[in-house]
Design an enzyme around this catalytic site. Structure first.
Site, PDB file in Angstrom:
ATOM      1  N   LYS A   1       0.703  -1.502   0.621  1.00 50.90           N
ATOM      2  CA  LYS A   1      -0.375  -0.250  -0.050  1.00 50.90           C
ATOM      3  C   LYS A   1       0.625   1.233  -0.038  1.00 50.90           C
ATOM      4  CE  LYS A   1      -3.297  -0.610  -0.656  1.00 50.90           C
ATOM      5  NZ  LYS A   1      -3.502  -1.163  -1.929  1.00 50.90           N
ATOM      6  N   SER A   2       1.897   1.086  -0.617  1.00 46.24           N
ATOM      7  CA  SER A   2       3.023   2.233  -1.075  1.00 46.24           C
ATOM      8  C   SER A   2       3.247   3.052  -1.985  1.00 46.24           C
ATOM      9  CB  SER A   2       4.541   2.148  -0.247  1.00 46.24           C
ATOM     10  OG  SER A   2       4.079   1.650   1.339  1.00 46.24           O
ATOM     11  N   GLY A   3       2.486   2.596  -3.145  1.00 47.88           N
ATOM     12  CA  GLY A   3       2.160   3.129  -4.506  1.00 47.88           C
ATOM     13  C   GLY A   3       2.941   1.939  -5.088  1.00 47.88           C
TER      14      GLY A   3
ATOM     15  N   ASN B   1       2.491   0.152  -7.073  1.00 53.84           N
ATOM     16  CA  ASN B   1       1.439  -0.461  -8.891  1.00 53.84           C
ATOM     17  C   ASN B   1       1.474   1.143  -9.576  1.00 53.84           C
ATOM     18  OD1 ASN B   1      -0.207  -3.395  -9.055  1.00 53.84           O
ATOM     19  ND2 ASN B   1      -0.993  -2.969  -6.778  1.00 53.84           N
ATOM     20  N   TRP B   2       1.349   1.870  -9.263  1.00 57.59           N
ATOM     21  CA  TRP B   2       1.689   3.291  -9.484  1.00 57.59           C
ATOM     22  C   TRP B   2       2.835   3.450 -10.545  1.00 57.59           C
ATOM     23  CZ3 TRP B   2       1.867   9.139  -7.490  1.00 57.59           C
ATOM     24  CH2 TRP B   2       1.827   9.826  -8.136  1.00 57.59           C
TER      25      TRP B   2
ATOM     26  N   HIS C   1       7.393  -7.451  -1.911  1.00 57.74           N
ATOM     27  CA  HIS C   1       7.200  -6.852  -0.800  1.00 57.74           C
ATOM     28  C   HIS C   1       8.023  -7.531   0.243  1.00 57.74           C
ATOM     29  CE1 HIS C   1       3.620  -4.281  -2.462  1.00 57.74           C
ATOM     30  NE2 HIS C   1       2.870  -4.946  -2.215  1.00 57.74           N
TER      31      HIS C   1
ATOM     32  N   ARG D   1       5.790   5.783   2.366  1.00 61.23           N
ATOM     33  CA  ARG D   1       4.777   6.106   2.379  1.00 61.23           C
ATOM     34  C   ARG D   1       4.218   6.773   3.946  1.00 61.23           C
ATOM     35  NH1 ARG D   1      -1.009   4.650  -0.142  1.00 61.23           N
ATOM     36  NH2 ARG D   1      -2.301   7.229  -0.100  1.00 61.23           N
TER      37      ARG D   1
ATOM     38  N   SER E   1      -5.154   2.857   4.093  1.00 60.66           N
ATOM     39  CA  SER E   1      -5.609   2.164   2.754  1.00 60.66           C
ATOM     40  C   SER E   1      -5.543   0.682   2.735  1.00 60.66           C
ATOM     41  CB  SER E   1      -4.333   2.806   1.590  1.00 60.66           C
ATOM     42  OG  SER E   1      -4.108   1.750   0.394  1.00 60.66           O
TER      43      SER E   1
ATOM     44  N   SER F   1      -0.498   7.205 -16.915  1.00 59.29           N
ATOM     45  CA  SER F   1       0.197   6.399 -15.616  1.00 59.29           C
ATOM     46  C   SER F   1      -0.809   7.934 -14.775  1.00 59.29           C
ATOM     47  CB  SER F   1       1.347   6.326 -15.122  1.00 59.29           C
ATOM     48  OG  SER F   1       2.076   7.488 -15.076  1.00 59.29           O
TER      49      SER F   1
ATOM     50  N   MET G   1      -5.370   5.196 -14.821  1.00 59.43           N
ATOM     51  CA  MET G   1      -5.179   2.993 -14.289  1.00 59.43           C
ATOM     52  C   MET G   1      -6.302   2.785 -13.113  1.00 59.43           C
ATOM     53  SD  MET G   1      -1.558   3.347 -12.037  1.00 59.43           S
ATOM     54  CE  MET G   1      -1.477   1.841 -11.706  1.00 59.43           C
TER      55      MET G   1
ATOM     56  N   ARG H   1      -8.242   3.120  -4.845  1.00 59.16           N
ATOM     57  CA  ARG H   1      -9.420   3.601  -3.457  1.00 59.16           C
ATOM     58  C   ARG H   1      -9.434   5.230  -4.153  1.00 59.16           C
ATOM     59  NH1 ARG H   1     -10.483   5.303   1.123  1.00 59.16           N
ATOM     60  NH2 ARG H   1      -8.624   5.799   2.037  1.00 59.16           N
TER      61      ARG H   1
END
Length: 285
Positions: free
Chosen positions: A44-46, A48-49, A99, A121, A129, A218, A223, A247
């Site tokens: 949950k730190s980005g 996929n971005w 991860h 993050r 998140s 991006s 996305m 989200r």
């Protein structure tokens, strides 16, 4: 909660798509190649971005790849059953993801020239998140409340263990030339400059029009609308509902959910565990 996790070397993992044997092989046997680029994050730190950005840098902004192949095939997670098998079949240069905390990461990396990009993050935003994410997927025990998830998080009793240990381990690599540390916050605040920094780190030259395409395609909205990137293709074995898992994609959302007491509790633990690290490593309030 312990009964709902798969434990390996003192770290809890989800039970879906994870096996002790694969975790061991990822650490002991997986061969990281010199031309690999690995995205490493605490969940949950980005993640996929950054994967989407790296894919678009690779394609010089062309969207054919990201709109025709699911994101988990672009840059597979080497510690999962699917990702481990997929990564071993890929031809180089590979984009990979993980991860894993540093002590469980493939040993072969540390004698390679492979590049790792590590994204941190604000952990308060990670908690918010994570609370919503784990309630949206059938991967691990679902927290009943934000308060309960905060407790689990501070105990390190969540998938991939302690955020504090994860960050402390990986930031120790920050002086290595094949390691780039970024923050989700700087990616949000100045995406263009940060993408240029990533390109420089990778030795990739992109033209201004290519950079514009990378930034456009991006974006969070792009996305969220891309079924290859929003995880809506995953079946009921993974998803509680069919809503995209992307989200909000914002910073500072914790302020909408933390009580003053919860924020103070977290800040106290943060100070205890991270006080000896340079404050500039953590570019958030």
């Amino acid at each position: 909660m312990a009964n709902d996790n798969l434990w390996y070397e003192g770290i809890p993992f989800p039970r879906v798509n994870f096996k002790l044997e694969i975790l061991r092989k990822a650490q002991e046997e997986f061969m990281v190649e010199d031309d690999d680029v690995v995205t490493v994050t605490y969940p949950k730190s980005g993640t996929n971005w950054l994967i989407e950005i790296l894919c678009l840098i690779h394609s010089k902004g062309d969207t054919k790849w990201i709109q025709s192949v699911p994101i988990w095939k672009h840059s597979p997670w080497i510690e999962t059953q699917y990702g481990f098998a997929s990564a071993n079949k890929m031809e180089g240069p590979r984009l990979l993801s993980s991860h894993l905390p540093i002590h469980l990461f493939p040993k072969s990396f540390f004698s390679s020239k492979a590049k790792v990009i590590y994204v941190i993050r604000n952990p308060k935003d990670i908690i918010v998140s994570g609370h919503f994410f784990w309630n949206s997927v059938n991967l691990a025990k679902k927290p009943k409340s934000m308060e309960q998830y905060l407790e689990w998080f501070l105990e390190g009793n969540v998938p991939y263990g302690s955020w504090f240990d994860h960050v402390r381990g990986w930031v120790s690599m920050r002086e290595r030339e094949n390691f780039l540390m970024l923050s989700y916050e700087e990616l949000k605040q100045d995406t263009e400059r940060t993408v240029e920094k990533i390109c420089h780190f990778l030795g990739k030259k992109v033209e201004p029009e290519e950079l514009s395409l990378i930034l456009k395609n991006s974006s969070f909205q792009a996305m969220r609308e891309n079924k290859m990137s929003n995880f809506s293709l995953l079946g009921d074995a993974y998803l509680v509902h069919k809503n995209p898992l992307l989200r909000k994609g914002v910073t500072g959302d914790w302020k909408n959910y933390f009580t003053i007491a919860q924020a103070e509790t977290f800040d106290k633990v943060f100070q205890e565990k991270m006080a000896d690290l340079p404050r500039e490593l953590f570019p958030w309030e």
